[in-house]
Design a protein around this motif. Sequence first.
Motif, mmCIF file in Angstrom:
data_model
loop_
_atom_site.group_PDB
_atom_site.id
_atom_site.type_symbol
_atom_site.label_atom_id
_atom_site.label_comp_id
_atom_site.label_asym_id
_atom_site.label_seq_id
_atom_site.Cartn_x
_atom_site.Cartn_y
_atom_site.Cartn_z
ATOM 1 N N TYR A 1 -9.424 -2.093 -1.688
ATOM 2 C CA TYR A 1 -8.240 -2.947 -1.780
ATOM 3 C C TYR A 1 -7.687 -3.262 -0.390
ATOM 4 O O TYR A 1 -7.357 -4.415 -0.086
ATOM 5 C CB TYR A 1 -7.177 -2.268 -2.641
ATOM 6 N N PHE B 1 -6.357 -0.390 -11.233
ATOM 7 C CA PHE B 1 -5.195 -0.032 -10.426
ATOM 8 C C PHE B 1 -4.029 0.495 -11.262
ATOM 9 O O PHE B 1 -3.027 0.944 -10.705
ATOM 10 C CB PHE B 1 -4.709 -1.240 -9.618
ATOM 11 N N ILE C 1 0.822 -1.214 0.000
ATOM 12 C CA ILE C 1 0.000 0.000 0.000
ATOM 13 C C ILE C 1 0.857 1.266 0.000
ATOM 14 O O ILE C 1 0.821 2.058 -0.944
ATOM 15 C CB ILE C 1 -0.963 0.008 1.208
ATOM 16 N N ARG D 1 -8.858 2.400 -3.320
ATOM 17 C CA ARG D 1 -7.911 2.179 -2.232
ATOM 18 C C ARG D 1 -8.545 1.495 -1.023
ATOM 19 O O ARG D 1 -8.037 0.483 -0.506
ATOM 20 C CB ARG D 1 -7.283 3.506 -1.805
ATOM 21 N N PHE E 1 1.123 0.975 -4.006
ATOM 22 C CA PHE E 1 -0.237 1.378 -4.370
ATOM 23 C C PHE E 1 -0.437 2.891 -4.265
ATOM 24 O O PHE E 1 -1.124 3.494 -5.093
ATOM 25 C CB PHE E 1 -1.246 0.656 -3.472
ATOM 26 N N ASP E 2 0.173 3.521 -3.246
ATOM 27 C CA ASP E 2 -0.030 4.947 -3.015
ATOM 28 C C ASP E 2 0.911 5.838 -3.821
ATOM 29 O O ASP E 2 0.852 7.068 -3.701
ATOM 30 C CB ASP E 2 0.132 5.279 -1.528
ATOM 31 N N ARG F 1 -6.340 3.886 -8.532
ATOM 32 C CA ARG F 1 -5.917 3.346 -7.237
ATOM 33 C C ARG F 1 -6.543 4.148 -6.087
ATOM 34 O O ARG F 1 -6.939 3.565 -5.069
ATOM 35 C CB ARG F 1 -4.387 3.341 -7.126
ATOM 36 N N LEU F 2 -6.611 5.464 -6.238
ATOM 37 C CA LEU F 2 -7.263 6.292 -5.221
ATOM 38 C C LEU F 2 -8.720 5.885 -5.036
ATOM 39 O O LEU F 2 -9.212 5.780 -3.914
ATOM 40 C CB LEU F 2 -7.189 7.770 -5.607
#
Length: 309
Positions: free
Chosen positions: A268, A255, A74, A265, A78-79, A261-262
């Motif tokens: 997920y 993603f 994450i 999020r 991811f971020d 992704r935001l």
Amino acid sequence: MHKNYPTPHLEKLNALLDNSKIPVQDKPRVTEAIDVYYQWINDLTQTVELLVPADEMLNLLIKLLIDYKKYIDIDLIFDSPNDFLYRKKGQLKLDNTIIEEFLPYLINPVIAPEIANLEVDIGPIKAFSSVYFESSLTIPALGGGLSVRTKNQDFAITRKLYLKASHFPDFQQEKSIITNLAYIAVECKTNLDKTMFQEGCATAHDVKTAVPGAKYFLLCEWLDMSPISTAPTDIDEVILLRKAKRLNSNIRKNFATYQGRLAYRENYIKYLENNPFRVEVFQHFISNIRKLLKNEGLDESNVLEVGYF
């Protein structure tokens, strides 16, 4: 038991930091991840030195794994406001190398006491695959041209093997090679699909051709295929660390961009939290290892008494 464990995950983090294609914004984030990594390793090291029952230690270790894996998944990948880390994470191999570094801490004398007095190496290693001779009648070579093929194992319990060959009975002009025999070999996958399963079958066959008594396990985080019986293969067991399937591709496609992704999020993170690494699955894996470590050779003197061999 040797405790100088290899560090494949750290190597991938350092390689990522040196990658010329990494976005400038991500460099300080990777530097931070390396600091977090060192703290994780320190916490693992301190945990295996605690005087606590095996079950308590296992739970503490799994908690450290869950927290660190979530940080990499994450916070780092991811971020990221750029798409490089997420799109290239398979090639960067950050995921499965976390498990590779974690497993040696799991097989410790508290959780697996049988390992305490064994002269073995534990962790990722290049293990013996086959031996061959690079020579001919007309082109002789030292020691017959003794050569060894090796295969990288994500995790293994091995013993050193010293080979020496010569054309002379007193071993004049000999060639020596040091290698490692894998008695337990494990391949770690993040997402296990059918192609990876078939590759695992081939690797398991090579491992057992070299050492017929060896055991081979496939560990995966997420299942990305329909289950297939391991009975006709040389794989002893496929172990599903999260007991869950990979997210569907129609969700994962979102993603690929930062905006996507935001938007997904929280979902997920919830999926990760609902499907954590399962303590009972690691217990099952450890039980397999302990049974193998306790496996005793044939006692010919009592075969007729016990009625089997």
